[in-house]
Design an enzyme around this catalytic site. Sequence first.
Site, PDB file in Angstrom:
ATOM      1  N   HIS A 119       0.835  -1.199   0.000  1.00 26.16           N
ATOM      2  CA  HIS A 119       0.000   0.000   0.000  1.00 26.16           C
ATOM      3  C   HIS A 119       0.875   1.255   0.000  1.00 26.16           C
ATOM      4  O   HIS A 119       0.675   2.197  -0.761  1.00 26.16           O
ATOM      5  CB  HIS A 119      -0.857  -0.064   1.262  1.00 26.16           C
ATOM      6  CG  HIS A 119      -2.033   0.830   1.241  1.00 26.16           C
ATOM      7  ND1 HIS A 119      -3.033   0.762   2.154  1.00 26.16           N
ATOM      8  CD2 HIS A 119      -2.363   1.831   0.423  1.00 26.16           C
ATOM      9  CE1 HIS A 119      -3.928   1.682   1.896  1.00 26.16           C
ATOM     10  NE2 HIS A 119      -3.541   2.359   0.844  1.00 26.16           N
ATOM     11  N   GLU A 179      -2.245 -16.635 -16.921  1.00 25.84           N
ATOM     12  CA  GLU A 179      -1.005 -16.475 -16.164  1.00 25.84           C
ATOM     13  C   GLU A 179      -0.476 -17.804 -15.634  1.00 25.84           C
ATOM     14  O   GLU A 179       0.550 -17.856 -14.975  1.00 25.84           O
ATOM     15  CB  GLU A 179      -1.183 -15.469 -15.024  1.00 25.84           C
ATOM     16  CG  GLU A 179      -2.374 -15.713 -14.122  1.00 25.84           C
ATOM     17  CD  GLU A 179      -2.553 -14.629 -13.070  1.00 25.84           C
ATOM     18  OE1 GLU A 179      -1.644 -13.824 -12.845  1.00 25.84           O
ATOM     19  OE2 GLU A 179      -3.636 -14.594 -12.459  1.00 25.84           O
ATOM     20  N   ASP A 187       3.189 -13.623 -13.450  1.00 26.74           N
ATOM     21  CA  ASP A 187       3.072 -15.016 -13.009  1.00 26.74           C
ATOM     22  C   ASP A 187       3.395 -15.988 -14.139  1.00 26.74           C
ATOM     23  O   ASP A 187       4.046 -17.005 -13.914  1.00 26.74           O
ATOM     24  CB  ASP A 187       1.660 -15.275 -12.469  1.00 26.74           C
ATOM     25  CG  ASP A 187       1.542 -14.815 -11.021  1.00 26.74           C
ATOM     26  OD1 ASP A 187       2.476 -15.087 -10.245  1.00 26.74           O
ATOM     27  OD2 ASP A 187       0.543 -14.165 -10.680  1.00 26.74           O
ATOM     28  N   CYS A 195      -1.678  -7.499 -18.825  1.00 21.35           N
ATOM     29  CA  CYS A 195      -1.614  -6.601 -17.674  1.00 21.35           C
ATOM     30  C   CYS A 195      -0.412  -6.893 -16.792  1.00 21.35           C
ATOM     31  O   CYS A 195      -0.256  -6.273 -15.739  1.00 21.35           O
ATOM     32  CB  CYS A 195      -2.908  -6.635 -16.876  1.00 21.35           C
ATOM     33  SG  CYS A 195      -3.331  -8.284 -16.324  1.00 21.35           S
TER      34      CYS A 195
HETATM   35  C1  PEP Z   1       0.537 -10.970 -13.462  1.00 25.59           C
HETATM   36  O1  PEP Z   1       0.717 -12.031 -12.851  1.00 25.59           O
HETATM   37  O2  PEP Z   1       1.169 -10.642 -14.477  1.00 25.59           O
HETATM   38  C2  PEP Z   1      -0.461 -10.013 -12.961  1.00 25.59           C
HETATM   39  C3  PEP Z   1      -0.778  -8.932 -13.630  1.00 25.59           C
HETATM   40  O3  PEP Z   1      -1.005 -10.275 -11.758  1.00 25.59           O
HETATM   41  P1  PEP Z   1      -0.264  -9.955 -10.372  1.00 25.59           P
HETATM   42  O4  PEP Z   1       1.011  -9.235 -10.679  1.00 25.59           O
HETATM   43  O5  PEP Z   1      -1.220  -9.168  -9.576  1.00 25.59           O
HETATM   44  O6  PEP Z   1      -0.042 -11.344  -9.819  1.00 25.59           O
HETATM   45 MG    MG Z   2      -0.690 -12.678 -11.394  1.00 21.36          MG
END
Ligand code: PEP
Ligand code: MG
Length: 846
Positions: free
Chosen positions: A460, A702, A726, A773
């Site tokens: 945070h 992922e 991931d 993302c």
């Molecule tokens: C990812 O795994 O690329 C993702 C966007 O999710 P997080 O980073 O929140 O695990």
């Molecule tokens: Mg992820």
Amino acid sequence: MIGIVVVSHSARLAEGVKELADGMTQVEIPIAAAGGVDDPENPLGTDGIRVLEAIHEVMSDEGVLIFADLGSAKLSADMAIDLLEPEEQEKVKFCDAPLVEGVLAAAVQIASGGKLADVMREAQEAGAVTAPEAEMADTDAAAAKDDSDAKAEEFVIRNRHGLHARPASLLVQTMNGFDGDIRLENLTKGKKPVNAKSINGIMLSAVTGNDRVRLTASPQEADAVFAAMRRLVEDNFGEDDEMPAEAPAPSKPAPSKAQAASSPGTSEAPEATDTLTGITIAPGFALGPLHHVRQEMPKIEVAAIDDLDAEIARFDKALQDAEAEIEAAMQAMGEGLSDYDRQIFSAHITYLHDPEITGGVRERIRSEKLGAASIWQETMSDLADTYSGLEDKLLQGRAADIVDVGQRVLRFLIGDEAASALPDEPAILAFHELRPSDVLRLADTSVLGICSAVGGETSHAGILASNLSIPVVFSLGEGLNAVKDGQKVLLDGGKARLDLGPDPDDIARMERDRAAFEALRAEAEAAKDLAAETKDGHLVRAAANMAALEELTAVADSGAEEIGLMRTEFLFMDRDAAPDEDEQTEIYKRIIAGLKGKPLTVRTMDIGGDKPVAYMDRPAEENPNLGWRGLRYSLDETALFDTQLAAILRASAEGPVRIMFPMVSTLEELRAAKDRLEAVRDRLGKAGQPFDDKLEIGIMIEVPAAAEMADRLAPEVDFFSIGTNDLTQYMMAADRANPKVQKLSDPLQPAVLRMVARTIAAAHEAGIWIGMCGAMAGNRLAAPILLGLGLDEFSMKPVDIGTFKLTVRRLAKPACEDLAAEVLKLDGAEAVRKRVAAFLDDIETD
Ligand code: PEP
Ligand code: MG
């Protein structure tokens, strides 16, 4: 025979209590009086060494019980116990009971041959009967009347985490609405009654779900007090997370947070190397003196005081100023402050009004004739230690709040310089671990950069700090402690490096990099609202990732066309209980309102893995990243999942929303998630709740299994979003948070690129759109490859949007397609990196 030690500020009182106890029993009990101090001018006080001698005087194999009068007498007793040999320490117990009643009850029990534990219980019970009157006399003279006719009512607290910070604060606020003395007693845990207007008393009563408590109030007010309490209990203190009746869940060990480091800037810390490397929270460059910000309470010189009234007035003024400062910080954050943060800061204010804490300090100023600063420091440090030592993980976490409040008041008592250690001169600040409240304090200061020994990118505080427009680097390790205050250092946010001894060459290079960085930043700023369109007219979508309400302004100003990933687990982290459906709905609605018609992709919670949540009672896992996380967890914890789905759906009535499921591994999981969504839709529909029944449903790709099955998953959803953070860690079997394997955990590895390519092709084959993302989407070197592979949406940190658009606008789709085909066949990530860098250089020079 068990011995008794009587510790009192007054030598005469200690002797008197001993005399009284001697007269109560037929047999002679070993009792030693340890009262007063060796100072003929100021004889009132307690002395740890005197207590130690008294312990030795009455010590036997059966043990010793120590009783004390006022708060600091206990400190002397603790000190004496600390000085004992370990085998002696086991036999010596401090008995938290009122002095006279406790000693008399103990003496009688000892005389009749009781064991140490039984004697102690008897003494405490004797104290408990009279404790309300005793404390009442201390804190509220007006209420000091015979309360033998006081009325009592019992309540069972049903919210899972009981009276933790937020409900305790609510209870105090409610009880403060009444004039008389109100006591709360945790019957289940056998705690003594405490002042129900004291947040500290309530927290230390350690009331958890299904505990039975007794409330006692004067006959005049009892009915109204109990009715108010009933309302709170029936409403679960505003929390959703109710305990199943009669089935308290055993608390399982939660992953522990990194412990506080040794004092910074001291020789005990590990040797500093020339450069420390951490993780980037915000890019940019800073050169200047390093300044450690102390996060523990500073040591304060004890000062004798003559004008006690003036000192108490000074203390009260400091409390008021601290409160005003918290209010002002909350005001300054305005809409950006989440309701939860607001409640935490309100709890901080409640501590400033706590009669047990502040009354105790005032009383000690008078009795000990010492300055407020040292007494306040001691009180709050002890309190923080008490909280840290509790078993309950949530209560342990409150220690940081106590230190925070404690430091704030100290700043007003002894001046900024000594207490908060924020420098007057521009400096690079070093923290052990940055807290959200630290960021609030920094907003208007001339800080050049921030670094910390521990802390994660997605914490945070990290999210808040990344919006300060200064370089921020976390996780530099304990080596940061060895850096001396005032040492000139160079912080490179983008490279996540802290150079501890920059020479003139380093500085000249940094100045050049900084000039280029600033120029690019200015160019990107100018480009951020343009379309993400290639030279030959191929349009993609530039979206932002978001993980906290506080980021909303940054997202709205970034030029993002939508939110491609809202990480909702942050609604659940850094707090004591899960947000309920209404609170979540409100948060989603606020974001939708802030986006003014741009779509919001809400990812359902990805709890577990690198995102643990202490209060969720999850078991410790050997391999959390391969464990019970993401959709796996949601499908098992259906109440939590349904609550979130309902909140997202309800918010969807207000603007365009998509739902995205994380960590999908199989078709069965996806179908189960869609079934749950359908059931929640049905429920809302029947209840007449409006929602968007056409909202898009997507999944993150992922897990390699999902990428392999992309052709089968695609027909069942509206979109994919590739989570390369991931996906890369699982593909390459390299922990994303382990710096030792960062070379492997690299999305530019051809193995990862090939999997990304196949997933994009599968999505398009099935006629759905596909985004990304993971952090790769904002990587300048990845942009031409991903464009060439046909990715439709790029979702990244808000600050990267402008640069991304600049890059895209210089590219042409066919050249990117050729480049993508070429790099998929290269040997490794380094080769890919080199090839793309050359490709981009060519474009620059065109
Ligand atoms: C990812 O795994 O690329 C993702 C966007 O999710 P997080 O980073 O929140 O695990
Ligand atoms: Mg992820």
